[in-house]
Design an enzyme around this catalytic site. Structure first.
Site, PDB file in Angstrom:
ATOM      1  N   SER A 219      35.117  35.216  34.561  1.00 39.50           N
ATOM      2  CA  SER A 219      35.420  36.544  35.091  1.00 39.50           C
ATOM      3  C   SER A 219      34.936  37.588  34.104  1.00 39.50           C
ATOM      4  O   SER A 219      34.457  37.272  33.019  1.00 39.50           O
ATOM      5  CB  SER A 219      36.914  36.686  35.346  1.00 39.50           C
ATOM      6  OG  SER A 219      37.564  37.009  34.134  1.00 39.50           O
ATOM      7  N   LYS A 220      35.087  38.811  34.520  1.00 42.31           N
ATOM      8  CA  LYS A 220      34.570  39.933  33.745  1.00 42.31           C
ATOM      9  C   LYS A 220      35.152  39.977  32.332  1.00 42.31           C
ATOM     10  O   LYS A 220      34.492  40.382  31.385  1.00 42.31           O
ATOM     11  CB  LYS A 220      34.955  41.201  34.516  1.00 42.31           C
ATOM     12  CG  LYS A 220      34.134  42.399  34.181  1.00 42.31           C
ATOM     13  CD  LYS A 220      34.448  43.498  35.167  1.00 42.31           C
ATOM     14  CE  LYS A 220      34.038  44.823  34.553  1.00 42.31           C
ATOM     15  NZ  LYS A 220      34.041  45.918  35.493  1.00 42.31           N
ATOM     16  N   ARG A 221      36.397  39.557  32.225  1.00 41.86           N
ATOM     17  CA  ARG A 221      37.064  39.677  30.927  1.00 41.86           C
ATOM     18  C   ARG A 221      36.741  38.523  29.979  1.00 41.86           C
ATOM     19  O   ARG A 221      37.031  38.585  28.797  1.00 41.86           O
ATOM     20  CB  ARG A 221      38.585  39.753  31.127  1.00 41.86           C
ATOM     21  CG  ARG A 221      39.074  41.116  31.535  1.00 41.86           C
ATOM     22  CD  ARG A 221      40.565  41.104  31.734  1.00 41.86           C
ATOM     23  NE  ARG A 221      40.947  40.129  32.742  1.00 41.86           N
ATOM     24  CZ  ARG A 221      40.873  40.336  34.054  1.00 41.86           C
ATOM     25  NH1 ARG A 221      40.433  41.482  34.502  1.00 41.86           N
ATOM     26  NH2 ARG A 221      41.236  39.412  34.919  1.00 41.86           N
TER      27      ARG A 221
END
Ligand code: GLU
Length: 448
Positions: A219-221
């Site tokens: 994911s983005k994080r």
């Protein structure tokens, strides 16, 4: 017909590593087949659409070296952004979408409903031929069965992603849609729209997702998700490109380090792997070290200096020849530029911080007379150069009846602050006699 492919990111302010790989695969295919690679910014969501978010994408692609071939030319309000082409911006193509909406309305394939415009979706199952995934038969879900039609223009007049995406692929003559597998679920809608617009859909190649090393979805994080952090962390774009080539595509013979020209020659869509690709940071770091070793001295110098400055070291206080000589001793020794402040920082400061465990071991009363003797010998040494320095260490060790290492370790610690680093004889020569002796004195003061 020469293929025409595109990378069609939405400007979110972030370029995901998966997006970068999608761009790369499109670019590779275009270069392999002598086709055209188009960059299209899907920016119809005005709320998220900022110039800064677009720059993140353009800078990322430029950093990777993925040049695009087409776009609005100078004089056109849509471009060019920096003396090169385009890209295309969907936000500047409203008229094109409007014409297509009118055509669908006129044919009765779209209709107004509660201020929106809806598309009359095919009721029959749709077959999605895919060069990577194989044929996928998409049936309507139970819920869709009741009302498969979907909005193509929202009540605020904004055409939606599915529609503009298809219209542009059609208008731009895209022959192959190479994109992340997360879009497979949209593809039946897209195929139906192509047909409604009297066009054959392009060929599809949905590429598998990139997973974290533990198999979870990235994911983005997650660490490593943002393309721009790689530059900041000291990776070379050519190493990252090589690594991304291997994420979901595999050349014959399991080759890993591979010049881009050879990847271009070998790359083809059917060889894209079907299973999800796991991100392997260790392999990327290894590749980076390999590419780093091969850099020209000049580029190594520039990128190293940048990394050291970023690490807070003031290179400007030192003569250029000193900086260059110092950095030369690091080439081939580090895998990432971000290691340099710790590895080579001792050249550019007078405050040496000693590794506490090593200091305890090496800065002992027992070592004091030894280092003292070495200091005296070095003080007399002329010229202060690597070979005579090495010979001096050996000679002093012999006189003392100890192994050279007994002198090497405390000397290195005194000069660098830790027990690993560039070749000791070279680094002493580069530091120069005065600085080296001052560091030995400082260490001697602690050997009580
Ligand atoms: N704007 C879409 C995205 O960023 C593009 C999808 C496609 O490549 O068709 O996911």
């Amino acid at each position: 017909m020469k293929p025409r492919v595109r990378f069609a990111p939405s400007p979110t302010g972030f370029l995901h590593i998966g997006g970068a790989r999608t761009a790369l695969f499109n670019w590779l295919y275009a270069r392999h087949a002598g086709g055209t690679f188009i960059l299209r910014i899907e920016d119809t969501d005005a709320a998220r659409n900022t110039q800064a978010a677009v720059e993140v994408i353009l800078n990322g692609l430029r950093w990777l070296g993925l040049d695009w071939d087409e776009g609005p030319l100078s004089g056109d309000p849509a471009g060019p952004s920096r003396g090169d082409y385009g890209p295309y911006f969907q936000s500047r193509r409203r008229d094109i979408y409007q014409r297509r909406i009118e055509a669908l309305l006129a044919k009765g394939l779209a209709y107004e409903a509660d201020g929106t415009i809806k598309f009359k979706m095919d009721r029959a199952p749709i077959l999605i031929p895919d060069l990577v995934v194989g044929d996928v038969r998409r049936e309507l879900t139970d819920r869709e069965q009741a009302d498969p039609d979907f909005i193509i223009v929202r009540s605020d007049g904004q055409p939606v992603f599915h529609f503009v995406n298809v219209v542009d692929d059609l208008e731009m003559g895209i022959t192959h849609v190479i994109r992340g597998e997360d879009h497979l679920s949209n593809t039946a809608k897209h195929i139906a729209l192509f047909r409604a617009l009297d066009a054959d859909p392009p060929q599809y190649a949905h590429i598998p997702l990139i997973l974290n090393s533990d198999g979870t979805k990235m994911s983005k994080r997650d660490q490593g998700a943002s393309l721009m952090t790689y530059g900041e962390e000291g990776y070379l774009p050519e190493a990252l490109v090589n690594y991304l080539c291997l994420l979901g595509w595999s050349p014959k013979g399991n080759r890993e380090k591979m010049p881009l020209t050879e990847v271009i020659a070998a790359f083809d869509l059917p060889q894209i792997l079907r299973h999800n690709a796991r991100f392997d940071l260790a392999k990327l770091v290894w590749l980076n070290g390999e590419y780093l070793r091969e850099l020209s001295d000049e580029r190594f110098y520039e990128l190293s200096a940048e990394a050291l400055r970023r690490g807070g070291l003031e290179l400007a206080r030192y003569p250029d020849a000193y900086v260059r000589a110092a950095l030369e001793t690091c080439k081939g020794k580090v895998k990432l530029f971000s290691e340099l402040p710790a590895y080579a920082g001792f050249y550019f400061t007078d405050e040496i911080k000693y590794d506490p465990a090593a200091a305890e071991k090496e800065f002992t009363p027992e070592n004091r007379p030894r280092v003292d003797k070495l200091r005296a010998a070095l003080a007399k040494l002329e010229p202060f150069e690597p070979d005579p320095i090495g010979a001096t260490l050996k000679a002093v060790a012999q006189e003392l009846g100890v192994k050279t290492g007994v002198l090497v370790h405390p000397t290195r610690l005194a000069c660098c602050g830790n027990t690993a680093g560039p070749s000791l004889y070279h680094l002493l020569a580069i530091l120069g006699k005065d600085r080296a002796l001052a560091r030995l004195d400082q260490a001697l003061a602690r050997m009580v």
